[in-house]
Design a protein around this motif. Structure first.
Motif, PDB file in Angstrom:
ATOM      1  N   TYR A 144       0.932  -1.231  -0.031  1.00  0.00           N
ATOM      2  CA  TYR A 144      -0.080   0.056   0.106  1.00  0.00           C
ATOM      3  C   TYR A 144       0.872   1.301  -0.068  1.00  0.00           C
ATOM      4  O   TYR A 144       1.861   1.159   0.570  1.00  0.00           O
ATOM      5  N   ASN A 146       0.198   5.398   0.755  1.00  0.00           N
ATOM      6  CA  ASN A 146      -0.971   6.653   1.191  1.00  0.00           C
ATOM      7  C   ASN A 146      -0.249   7.789   1.136  1.00  0.00           C
ATOM      8  O   ASN A 146       0.761   8.039   1.580  1.00  0.00           O
ATOM      9  N   ASN A 148      -1.325  11.511   2.564  1.00  0.00           N
ATOM     10  CA  ASN A 148      -2.085  12.331   3.441  1.00  0.00           C
ATOM     11  C   ASN A 148      -1.674  13.772   3.062  1.00  0.00           C
ATOM     12  O   ASN A 148      -0.989  14.305   3.594  1.00  0.00           O
ATOM     13  N   SER A 154      -6.891  12.547   1.591  1.00  0.00           N
ATOM     14  CA  SER A 154      -5.848  11.550   1.234  1.00  0.00           C
ATOM     15  C   SER A 154      -6.166  10.864   0.155  1.00  0.00           C
ATOM     16  O   SER A 154      -7.219  10.576  -0.306  1.00  0.00           O
ATOM     17  N   LYS A 156      -5.501   7.032  -1.058  1.00  0.00           N
ATOM     18  CA  LYS A 156      -5.086   5.719  -0.709  1.00  0.00           C
ATOM     19  C   LYS A 156      -5.031   4.599  -1.777  1.00  0.00           C
ATOM     20  O   LYS A 156      -6.087   4.464  -2.535  1.00  0.00           O
ATOM     21  N   LYS A 158      -3.581   0.499  -2.850  1.00  0.00           N
ATOM     22  CA  LYS A 158      -3.238  -0.803  -2.433  1.00  0.00           C
ATOM     23  C   LYS A 158      -3.467  -1.933  -3.431  1.00  0.00           C
ATOM     24  O   LYS A 158      -4.218  -1.659  -4.422  1.00  0.00           O
TER      25      LYS A 158
END
Length: 309
Positions: A144, A146, A148, A154, A156, A158
């Motif tokens: 993953y 991410n 922010n 954010s 994200k 994965k």
């Protein structure tokens, strides 16, 4: 928060098993299991590694198994914006299990019940010429990333994969009634699965007050799976010493069958959730995907909502 440093844990178990009756085909056995876990954290990085090995034998001869595996996880957050990590695991196994297997020409029964179905052979002779062996390996991994951008907004992402490969070898030799009749009989069954899953979303979470929270998400996901199942069944062995693996020799009479299935879908979605003190809330979602079970492959829109208390 997890303390910084290196942590190691090891444990082993040893087992001795004795059958209640030492009749034909029974035995005393010894087994052992081992596990090790290593984990640590330094600054913004944390990691863990674990491994295991198991060796087991049943009190009924011909029941044996070994498997081992390794798992690794890694997580990092170098700054307030970026965080990423990965997890991977693999396992290998090998086991032979004949005590309660359905085999050609006879119904399933435990070893002690098979005395009358061994064609006059002793149980030990029958065991020496019968295999039901499974050899397999599996690997899966995920990662993953991410971003922010703010405390509320954010990105994200994965992704994950899963791979499975199993081979099952069944052999009936001349000390089994069916094997004697057919000059050796066997099956090889192969199962292979590969799957993948990718997801990316933009998330916005806002707290209007101490009691009201609103979350909005929009994203895209891709999912797929490829399955293969092959079988080879044969009799009249050219080289019985190879047991089930001798099916691959062209002089043995074998029939080969193959099956396969592919599945995949691409979807986009948007979701909204409002909650009041996490005890009352509303969820709503709109999704469009080309679910592969429909032959036209067109995108279909799905809508849903619920109220929870």
């Amino acid at each position: 928060a997890k303390e910084e440093g290196l942590f190691i844990k090891w444990d082993s178990n040893f087992m001795l098993d004795t059958p209640y009756s030492m009749t034909d085909g029974m035995r005393n056995t010894f087994g052992h299991n081992h596990n090790i876990n290593i984990s640590g954290k330094k600054n913004t990085i944390s990691y863990a590694v674990s491994a295991f090995y198991r060796d087991r034998k049943g009190v009924e001869q011909g029941n044996d198994g070994r498997n081992g595996g390794l798992r690794v996880t890694f997580d990092a957050r170098p700054n307030k914006v970026l965080e990423f990590g990965l997890t991977s695991a693999m396992e290998l196994n090998s086991m032979n299990s004949i005590s309660a297997t359905t085999y050609a020409g006879n119904s399933s029964m435990t070893l002690l019940q098979r005395v009358g179905a061994t064609g006059g052979q002793s149980v030990e002779n029958w065991i020496s010429d019968y295999d039901d062996e499974l050899q397999g390996k599996r690997f899966n991994g995920s990662a993953y990333i991410n971003l922010n951008f703010t405390t509320e907004f954010s990105l994200k992402t994965k992704g994950a994969i899963d791979y499975l490969n199993n081979n099952r070898y069944i052999w009936l030799g001349p000390h089994t009634p069916f094997g004697a009749e057919c000059n050796g009989a066997a099956s090889i069954l192969h199962t292979g699965i590969f799957g993948y899953d990718i997801d990316a979303s933009l998330d916005w979470d806002h707290k209007f007050s101490e009691t009201h929270t609103l979350s909005i998400k929009t994203g895209v996901d891709i999912y797929g799976e490829n399955t293969r199942f092959n079988t080879m069944n044969g009799i009249d062995y050219f080289s019985p010493v190879l047991r089930a693996r001798g099916l691959s020799i062209s002089s043995s009479k074998a029939i080969h069958q193959k099956y396969g299935h592919n599945y995949g879908t691409l979807g986009v979605y948007g979701a909204l959730e409002w909650s009041y003190e996490q005890i009352l809330g509303v969820n709503a979602i709109v999704r469009a995907d080309n679910t592969a079970r429909y032959d036209d492959g067109k995108f279909t829109i799905y809508k849903g909502a619920d109220l929870y208390v």
